[in-house]
Design a protein around this motif. Sequence first.
Motif, PDB file in Angstrom:
ATOM      1  N   VAL A 159      10.372  11.947   3.528  1.00 24.97           N
ATOM      2  CA  VAL A 159       9.670  11.296   4.646  1.00 24.97           C
ATOM      3  C   VAL A 159       9.691   9.784   4.400  1.00 24.97           C
ATOM      4  CG1 VAL A 159       7.372  10.963   5.689  1.00 24.97           C
ATOM      5  CG2 VAL A 159       8.165  13.267   5.134  1.00 24.97           C
ATOM      6  N   GLY A 160      10.160   9.015   5.386  1.00 26.62           N
ATOM      7  CA  GLY A 160      10.118   7.551   5.293  1.00 26.62           C
ATOM      8  C   GLY A 160       8.913   7.099   6.095  1.00 26.62           C
ATOM      9  N   MET A 161       7.930   6.526   5.413  1.00 27.34           N
ATOM     10  CA  MET A 161       6.670   6.206   6.113  1.00 27.34           C
ATOM     11  C   MET A 161       6.357   4.708   6.069  1.00 27.34           C
ATOM     12  SD  MET A 161       2.891   7.863   5.553  1.00 27.34           S
ATOM     13  CE  MET A 161       2.499   7.216   3.938  1.00 27.34           C
ATOM     14  N   GLY A 162       6.279   4.086   7.240  1.00 27.10           N
ATOM     15  CA  GLY A 162       5.822   2.697   7.318  1.00 27.10           C
ATOM     16  C   GLY A 162       4.325   2.665   7.061  1.00 27.10           C
ATOM     17  N   VAL A 163       3.895   1.697   6.264  1.00 27.09           N
ATOM     18  CA  VAL A 163       2.466   1.530   5.982  1.00 27.09           C
ATOM     19  C   VAL A 163       2.117   0.083   6.299  1.00 27.09           C
ATOM     20  CG1 VAL A 163       0.663   1.584   4.198  1.00 27.09           C
ATOM     21  CG2 VAL A 163       2.539   3.239   4.106  1.00 27.09           C
ATOM     22  N   SER A 164       1.211  -0.121   7.223  1.00 27.13           N
ATOM     23  CA  SER A 164       0.841  -1.505   7.544  1.00 27.13           C
ATOM     24  C   SER A 164      -0.644  -1.744   7.324  1.00 27.13           C
ATOM     25  CB  SER A 164       1.186  -1.836   8.994  1.00 27.13           C
ATOM     26  OG  SER A 164       0.774  -3.164   9.264  1.00 27.13           O
ATOM     27  N   GLY A 165      -0.938  -2.962   6.929  1.00 33.01           N
ATOM     28  CA  GLY A 165      -2.334  -3.354   6.786  1.00 33.01           C
ATOM     29  C   GLY A 165      -2.608  -4.107   5.507  1.00 33.01           C
ATOM     30  N   GLY A 166      -1.533  -4.310   4.714  1.00 29.81           N
ATOM     31  CA  GLY A 166      -1.708  -5.052   3.470  1.00 29.81           C
ATOM     32  C   GLY A 166      -2.656  -4.323   2.534  1.00 29.81           C
ATOM     33  N   GLU A 167      -3.144  -5.100   1.571  1.00 25.16           N
ATOM     34  CA  GLU A 167      -4.003  -4.562   0.517  1.00 25.16           C
ATOM     35  C   GLU A 167      -5.265  -3.887   1.078  1.00 25.16           C
ATOM     36  OE1 GLU A 167      -4.704  -7.832  -2.088  1.00 25.16           O
ATOM     37  OE2 GLU A 167      -6.298  -6.792  -3.167  1.00 25.16           O
ATOM     38  N   GLU A 168      -5.907  -4.591   2.007  1.00 25.57           N
ATOM     39  CA  GLU A 168      -7.162  -4.076   2.552  1.00 25.57           C
ATOM     40  C   GLU A 168      -6.932  -2.809   3.383  1.00 25.57           C
ATOM     41  OE1 GLU A 168     -10.003  -6.938   3.203  1.00 25.57           O
ATOM     42  OE2 GLU A 168     -10.820  -5.956   4.986  1.00 25.57           O
ATOM     43  N   GLY A 169      -5.842  -2.821   4.144  1.00 23.99           N
ATOM     44  CA  GLY A 169      -5.507  -1.640   4.942  1.00 23.99           C
ATOM     45  C   GLY A 169      -5.269  -0.444   4.039  1.00 23.99           C
ATOM     46  N   ALA A 170      -4.487  -0.636   2.982  1.00 26.37           N
ATOM     47  CA  ALA A 170      -4.179   0.470   2.068  1.00 26.37           C
ATOM     48  C   ALA A 170      -5.472   1.059   1.513  1.00 26.37           C
ATOM     49  CB  ALA A 170      -3.287  -0.027   0.937  1.00 26.37           C
ATOM     50  N   ARG A 171      -6.445   0.217   1.221  1.00 29.25           N
ATOM     51  CA  ARG A 171      -7.694   0.687   0.606  1.00 29.25           C
ATOM     52  C   ARG A 171      -8.653   1.334   1.602  1.00 29.25           C
ATOM     53  NH1 ARG A 171     -11.205   2.860  -0.979  1.00 29.25           N
ATOM     54  NH2 ARG A 171     -12.793   2.409  -2.559  1.00 29.25           N
ATOM     55  N   TYR A 172      -8.766   0.692   2.796  1.00 30.14           N
ATOM     56  CA  TYR A 172      -9.808   1.155   3.721  1.00 30.14           C
ATOM     57  C   TYR A 172      -9.286   1.775   5.009  1.00 30.14           C
ATOM     58  CZ  TYR A 172     -12.681  -1.516   0.538  1.00 30.14           C
ATOM     59  OH  TYR A 172     -13.286  -1.980  -0.592  1.00 30.14           O
TER      60      TYR A 172
END
Length: 510
Positions: free
Chosen positions: A124-137
């Motif tokens: 699965v190729g998954m885009g993740v957006s939101g930077g550090e804060e997004g990843a955490r919250y």
Amino acid sequence: MAETNYGLVGLAVMGANLTLNFAHHGIPMAVYNRTSSVTEKFLAGEAQGKPITGADNVRDFIGLMQRPRRIIILVKAGPAVDAVINELRPFLEEGDVIIDGGNSFFQDTIRRDREFQGTGLYFVGMGVSGGEEGARYGPSLMPGGPREAYDLLEPALSKVAAQVADGPCVTYIGPHGAGHYVKTVHNGIEYGDIQLIAETYNIMKHALGLSAPEMSEIFARWNEGRLNSFLVEIASTVLGFIDADTDKPLVDLILDEAEQKGTGRWTSQNAIELGVPIPTIDAAVWSRGISALKEERVHASSILQGPRLDGSANGSGRYDREHLINALESALYAAKVSSYAQGFALLRIASDTYGFELNLSELARIWKGGCIIRAELLNTIQQAFEQDPSDRPMNLLLAPHFAQEINNLQSDWRYVTGVARELGVPTPAMNASLDYYDSYRAERLPANLVQGLRDLFGAHTYRRVDKEGYFHTQWEARPEPELVEAVPTVPPAVTGEDDPVEQTTETSRT
Ligand code: 6PG
């Protein structure tokens, strides 16, 4: 530790924060990092007391998870992703899923997806957006690949993603490289937004001579209206920040060279390949390029002159402050709509070209929270693409709401670009957005002359508005070649410029 199916490889900022996010939602995690001291530090630090365990080698890491395992990789895009996959592969078993959560090039994801086909494993190729804060919250998640793999991941992804009024900011994007493709275009749109904000700031600064804290207040006010978005909000924060060492606005002390990691450039390259115009994003990419020529620019600034204004070197006192500030708000909004129209047009064409089956309305929905381009405007975009296929606009500019809004805003938009031109303040993205709008709404463009020129010098042919078919004209009377004494020579090279079209040759001079 409690049993888990989930693991994560790569404990840099994004990986560590995403692990904490999963654990926070009651999903136990196994972690692994190539440099084991990083794992040890993480386990002894932020992961303390949380359902997170780690291993210092791949075999033990795999042993920490139940089948089917779901392993997220968050390492630098490129060869590092293949290296991690190759390390994991020998230990994986039927039904296990690898999820690449980095900013990978979508063609690499398509290749990896192909390599996994028929192996009993899923990629699965998954885009993740939101930077550090997004990843955490709570990030916005864009997973693409086999649908059955997504179904396996969906319960956990729905928990860790950002939540908005109409659900979690995650959806199945589409097969193969769809997830990373959509993340790339998201970043292209992000480049456009950032550049438009920067140009607006620059006009305000030069035309009105406002200070950074004054502009911070203006952006904060704009953020309460139709421009409401994460990027406008943080523009206010950055402009309002005072450097403790110097007591000056920090923004005034930051070197004016913008860097880039590549996703904006990939968006432009792909659009060129597909023949889809995205001039605002292109302008944002080349603006970063020209900003990096700092030394050359400093040198050029002492030689090349701008417009001569009466009185002051900038526009202070020349323009009515309130009028220009209001016009800038309209121009920024209109230019942003035009930029999103370009981005979504690219997504539509790419979806058809690569068979991604993208749902544009869903993309607008999952970008409403968690990601860098989250904005009020996405509500209207979501609604525009929610329509029955027959009512769905070909281009966002044609959605009745936007068409009417831009019609009303265009005089402000033109005024602002005129002010920038008058002052010699560069506004490539703002102009590109307006030129896209003016080109898209033009019933007739000067491409007729382009075709005429091409036909004259290369016999490339043209079509007519009054007859069917392709035509070629002998535009000039050819002088008879002079007879010269024959000398032995090599035959002329074949140019290979013949177009593979059936041609109706029109040889008469017009
Ligand atoms: C995101 C961002 C992120 C990336 C920035 C920086 O969606 O969270 O897009 O993935 O770090 O876009 O990219 P540049 O360095 O190219 O500006």
